[in-house]
Scaffold this active site. Structure first.
Site, mmCIF file in Angstrom:
data_model
loop_
_atom_site.group_PDB
_atom_site.id
_atom_site.type_symbol
_atom_site.label_atom_id
_atom_site.label_comp_id
_atom_site.label_asym_id
_atom_site.label_seq_id
_atom_site.Cartn_x
_atom_site.Cartn_y
_atom_site.Cartn_z
ATOM 1 N N GLU A 13 0.870 -1.232 0.025
ATOM 2 C CA GLU A 13 0.135 -0.040 -0.078
ATOM 3 C C GLU A 13 0.979 1.203 0.184
ATOM 4 O O GLU A 13 1.644 1.664 1.151
ATOM 5 C CB GLU A 13 -0.635 -0.227 1.301
ATOM 6 C CG GLU A 13 -1.913 -1.203 1.292
ATOM 7 C CD GLU A 13 -2.812 -1.040 0.297
ATOM 8 O OE1 GLU A 13 -3.003 0.068 -0.303
ATOM 9 O OE2 GLU A 13 -3.810 -2.039 0.161
ATOM 10 N N CYS A 57 -1.752 9.271 2.336
ATOM 11 C CA CYS A 57 -1.484 8.901 1.149
ATOM 12 C C CYS A 57 -2.380 9.145 -0.184
ATOM 13 O O CYS A 57 -1.811 8.853 -1.224
ATOM 14 C CB CYS A 57 -1.137 7.058 1.357
ATOM 15 S SG CYS A 57 -2.588 6.420 1.608
#
Length: 491
Positions: free
Chosen positions: A210, A244
């Site tokens: 991720e 993110c």
């Protein structure tokens, strides 16, 4: 034997007892995890305040409420998720049992990140628990206070043999990566992601990465600009931009740039007051190394809003940059901070071209009232996820898989997707030692007649789901065919 090796061996030994395969055990552990999140709100909040200056009410909003929802979802649905999954049958398998059986992978290594240390560490962990795995938990050393809370308190609630917490920095992580795991789940940046993959390759260990990237935000002329900029400002400056999936930069028509900047400036004031430095809801950069990195990204760019900073407090005000060029320093890497560049494009097609010339982002944001334009941009680009007319919120939808593509990552989690991703979906076909005449078509010697029968059974498509009561008739037909084949076989 190192501390890290001992932790992995304990987890492997615990997994081999088989106790994590029982659904009752998994549900108990998930409920214990939920109890931890609820009972230890104070300690969780204190750690996050020290690490990121997260506010009292920001902690549940951005970290623990989502975890509670995900855990409750897993507890409610685990029996269904873990059950055998029947699949469609063909003429060749009509009398057989054909299904998928989810089974645990084994020992999973979960390496968390520092920006949302609970959400992105415990989120993958609960998927591992639900799937019946053991898991070694490695919180980020950068959020050191939160890491300490995990190390001290998680073992009081979870099976500490099955789910050990290993703390430390680069050395400890390197030692962990020397061990053999059945899956590695890493949240962080691409540079470390490559190191993770290289280490995993030595054991042929599958990985979930991720990562992140520069998530574009296109604002179309045809939209409510005031609302759009309010949502963009929230998505960008939450957690001081250290998200993110934060919108990394804005693409808009040159005629819109001034108003976009004014609207975002207005919302910065609404959210964080005239002086964000004194606002409890505005955080800090995680450390001085990242502070210096962000300040360096400002070189060569024009500041339209903000820019105030204080290195001693790792404070950078919410900042907007105008007339940014594609080759500007701030456009060469993921920003991961409260700097928002505005670049101008002539329209959606130029925005699409701009996006496609760069690495695939973790998220793509589109603000428009034109549904055709939204669908066009989705069709012509690639990203981990797409969100139209809002920011960040797709992360909270458990029925959507969350993950990247290309340089923004691989693999997915959330809800059932996390369970499936951390399970082996085992293909199962159970036949009977009967009706052997049916198999004559596949046995030598091969003939034209046998090939004809094989062609019929293999290529003939029948929608068994729509036949309903005709299933019995089909079964009788198969028996009849088997008798005919058997006669041919004996002849």
């Amino acid at each position: 034997m190192s501390r890290e090796q001992k932790a992995v061996e304990r987890a492997r030994k615990a997994f081999l007892t088989g106790r994590s395969k029982a659904l009752e055990y998994r549900i108990t552990q998930l409920k214990n995890l939920l109890r931890f999140v609820k009972e230890r709100q104070k300690e969780i909040a204190e750690g996050l305040k020290k690490d990121l200056k997260r506010s009292e009410f920001g902690t549940p909003l951005y970290e623990t409420l989502g975890l509670e929802s995900e855990i409750n979802l897993a507890v409610r649905n685990l029996k269904e998720w873990a059950a055998p999954r029947p699949v469609s049958k063909s003429m060749m398998t009509i009398s057989d049992q054909v299904y998928i059986q989810p089974e645990p992978l084994g020992v999973v290594l979960v390496i968390g990140a520092w920006n949302y240390p609970w959400a992105v560490t415990i989120g993958p962990l609960l998927g591992a628990i639900a799937a019946g795995n053991a898991a070694v938990i490695k919180p980020s050393e950068v959020s050191s206070h939160t890491s300490k809370v995990m190390e001290d308190l998680l073992p009081l609630y979870l099976d500490k043999e099955m789910y050990p917490v290993v703390t430390g920095g680069v050395t400890e992580t390197q030692e962990l990566l020397k061990q053999r795991f059945d899956h590695i789940f890493y949240t962080g940046n691409g540079t470390v992601g490559k190191i993770i993959m290289e280490a995993a390759a030595k054991h042929l260990t599958p990985t979930t990465l991720e990562l992140g990237g520069k998530s574009p935000c296109y604002i179309d002329k045809n939209c409510d600009l005031a609302v759009a900029c309010r949502r963009i400002a929230w998505g960008k400056y939450s957690n001081c931009g250290q998200t993110c999936i934060a919108p990394d930069y804005i693409l808009c028509d040159p005629s819109m740039q001034d108003r976009v900047i004014e609207e975002i400036k207005k919302n910065i004031k609404d959210f964080y007051s005239e002086d964000p430095k004194k606002c409890m809801d505005y955080g800090r950069i995680i450390n001085q190394r990242h502070f210096k990195r962000l300040m360096a990204l400002l070189e060569g760019s024009t500041i339209a809003v903000g820019g105030e900073n204080d290195e001693s407090e790792c404070y950078i005000a919410p900042t907007v940059l105008r007339d940014v060029k594609p080759d500007a320093k701030v456009m060469q890497e993921e920003i991961f901070g409260p700097l928002l560049p505005v670049l101008t494009v002539s329209g959606a097609d130029e925005a699409i071209k701009f996006i496609n010339q760069r690495e695939k982002p973790l998220a793509l944001y589109i603000f428009s009232s034109d549904s055709k334009l939204i669908k066009h941009m989705i069709a012509e680009t690639s990203s981990g996820g797409v969100l139209a007319n809002d920011c960040l919120m797709h992360f909270s939808v458990s029925s959507l898989p969350f993950g990247g593509v290309g340089n923004s990552g691989m693999g997915r989690y959330h809800g059932k997707y996390g369970f499936d991703h951390l399970s082996h979906l085992r293909s199962c076909l159970i036949k009977q030692l009967k009706m052997e005449g049916m198999n004559n078509m596949r046995y030598p010697p091969h003939t034209a007649d046998k090939l004809g029968w094989a062609r019929f059974f293999i290529l003939k498509h029948v929608d068994f789901g729509s036949l309903g009561r005709m299933a019995l008739l089909l079964g009788l037909l198969v028996v009849l065919v088997a008798v005919i084949v058997q006669r041919n076989y004996t002849d």
